[in-house]
Motif scaffolding. Sequence first.
Motif, PDB file in Angstrom:
ATOM      1  N   SER A  18      16.063  22.008  53.701  1.00  0.00           N
ATOM      2  CA  SER A  18      17.438  21.992  54.183  1.00  0.00           C
ATOM      3  C   SER A  18      17.660  23.121  55.188  1.00  0.00           C
ATOM      4  N   ALA A  19      18.485  22.830  56.215  1.00  0.00           N
ATOM      5  CA  ALA A  19      18.743  23.825  57.266  1.00  0.00           C
ATOM      6  C   ALA A  19      19.923  24.722  56.939  1.00  0.00           C
ATOM      7  N   GLY A  20      20.624  24.457  55.851  1.00  0.00           N
ATOM      8  CA  GLY A  20      21.762  25.308  55.503  1.00  0.00           C
ATOM      9  C   GLY A  20      22.847  24.533  54.790  1.00  0.00           C
ATOM     10  N   ASN A  21      23.992  25.180  54.641  1.00  0.00           N
ATOM     11  CA  ASN A  21      25.135  24.591  53.941  1.00  0.00           C
ATOM     12  C   ASN A  21      26.225  24.262  54.958  1.00  0.00           C
ATOM     13  N   PHE A  22      26.525  22.978  55.109  1.00  0.00           N
ATOM     14  CA  PHE A  22      27.537  22.532  56.075  1.00  0.00           C
ATOM     15  C   PHE A  22      28.612  21.689  55.385  1.00  0.00           C
ATOM     16  N   GLN A  23      28.875  21.982  54.106  1.00  0.00           N
ATOM     17  CA  GLN A  23      29.814  21.171  53.337  1.00  0.00           C
ATOM     18  C   GLN A  23      31.236  21.267  53.870  1.00  0.00           C
ATOM     19  N   ALA A  24      31.612  22.413  54.427  1.00  0.00           N
ATOM     20  CA  ALA A  24      32.991  22.596  54.897  1.00  0.00           C
ATOM     21  C   ALA A  24      33.330  21.626  56.022  1.00  0.00           C
ATOM     22  N   LEU A  25      32.333  21.232  56.823  1.00  0.00           N
ATOM     23  CA  LEU A  25      32.591  20.336  57.945  1.00  0.00           C
ATOM     24  C   LEU A  25      33.043  18.957  57.485  1.00  0.00           C
ATOM     25  N   ALA A  26      32.579  18.526  56.315  1.00  0.00           N
ATOM     26  CA  ALA A  26      32.915  17.188  55.826  1.00  0.00           C
ATOM     27  C   ALA A  26      34.394  17.077  55.489  1.00  0.00           C
ATOM     28  N   ASP A  27      35.030  18.183  55.096  1.00  0.00           N
ATOM     29  CA  ASP A  27      36.454  18.169  54.763  1.00  0.00           C
ATOM     30  C   ASP A  27      37.322  18.571  55.950  1.00  0.00           C
ATOM     31  N   LYS A  28      36.855  19.527  56.733  1.00  0.00           N
ATOM     32  CA  LYS A  28      37.618  20.021  57.872  1.00  0.00           C
ATOM     33  C   LYS A  28      36.743  20.021  59.119  1.00  0.00           C
ATOM     34  N   PRO A  29      36.723  18.905  59.863  1.00  0.00           N
ATOM     35  CA  PRO A  29      35.899  18.833  61.087  1.00  0.00           C
ATOM     36  C   PRO A  29      36.260  19.943  62.063  1.00  0.00           C
ATOM     37  N   ASN A  30      35.235  20.606  62.575  1.00  0.00           N
ATOM     38  CA  ASN A  30      35.424  21.749  63.455  1.00  0.00           C
ATOM     39  C   ASN A  30      34.472  21.611  64.630  1.00  0.00           C
ATOM     40  N   ILE A  31      35.020  21.502  65.826  1.00  0.00           N
ATOM     41  CA  ILE A  31      34.172  21.289  66.994  1.00  0.00           C
ATOM     42  C   ILE A  31      33.314  22.518  67.300  1.00  0.00           C
ATOM     43  N   ALA A  32      33.826  23.717  66.980  1.00  0.00           N
ATOM     44  CA  ALA A  32      33.048  24.929  67.243  1.00  0.00           C
ATOM     45  C   ALA A  32      31.760  24.940  66.418  1.00  0.00           C
ATOM     46  N   ASP A  33      31.848  24.570  65.140  1.00  0.00           N
ATOM     47  CA  ASP A  33      30.654  24.522  64.299  1.00  0.00           C
ATOM     48  C   ASP A  33      29.695  23.429  64.762  1.00  0.00           C
TER      49      ASP A  33
END
Length: 322
Positions: free
Chosen positions: A134-149
């Motif tokens: 796994s390359a990391g934890n990206f769970q927050a994006l699934a609830d709050k889409p963020n173009i910067a991330d």
Amino acid sequence: MPSLKEIKNRITSVQSTRKITSAMKMVASSKLHHAQVAIENMLPYESTLEHILKTFLASEADARTVFSQKREVKRVALVVYSSNSSLCGGFNANAIKLMQQVVEEYSHIGRENITIYPIGRKVAEKVNKLGLRSAGNFQALADKPNIADCITIARELGEKFINGELDRVELIYYHFKSAGSQTLTRKTFLPIDVEEQLAEDKERDLKSNVSTREAQEYLRRRDRQQVQRQQKEAKPLNDNFIVEPSMEVVLRKLIPKLAHLVLYPALLDNVASEHAARMVAMQTATDNADELLRQLRLQYNKSRQQAITNELLDIVGGSVNR
């Protein structure tokens, strides 16, 4: 045969469950509306950038950059989108199943050379369970889409591709077409094929939460007619570009922007598809609860009538014996 009290308790239980599924359906419908608005707000930038790139491609016979270099596949990255929560039908299960199929396809290069970017808790848990990298934890994006991330992830993938750490990057996500239609999509992110990216299916219905096929077909025909009228009335953009310092330099700037534009709309599509799938699943559960309540009430009335009949027979029988 269950007693009247048991049937009544079950009716109460089903009614409580129905209230939950009905409330979840309304919440999913509201979130779907916000997701559709987010996609709609992104469309003007997407359409303008695509128009510029198509114009450049028409004027430049060999528009190539470092991001379009194809080479032997030895190291692969998969960006897999899912949700953080369940109760959305087969939404997560189908995406995870496709991920496992893709991993199996690349098994000849070794699992240690396959990196997963899990966007969503469900796919992250499956990646850890399977022992994949796994390359990391990206769970927050699934609830709050963020173009910067999303741009950060795209830049990281682009740098690794340029440095030779990755030879291919693929996306697995749901493409949102309408509230009743979401397509599980597997798409190559790098090396990027500009013509393929610009020619992909981008049809969406962002005006309705109706999930029946008949209504969707009607809305689709109506929207196509509106688009045709707008195209006739709208004035075309000025395509007479003067490119400075050169076409190659401009494309070197625009192609990464197209790459950034791929990850973020895919995330928005996936989020909208999740809410649509949950809305349909909760509507189905509510309909099933209504049908179950109808059967239980019928069974309750029959049992109650039978109990009354038995009591009357006992009274009549007792009076006859006297």
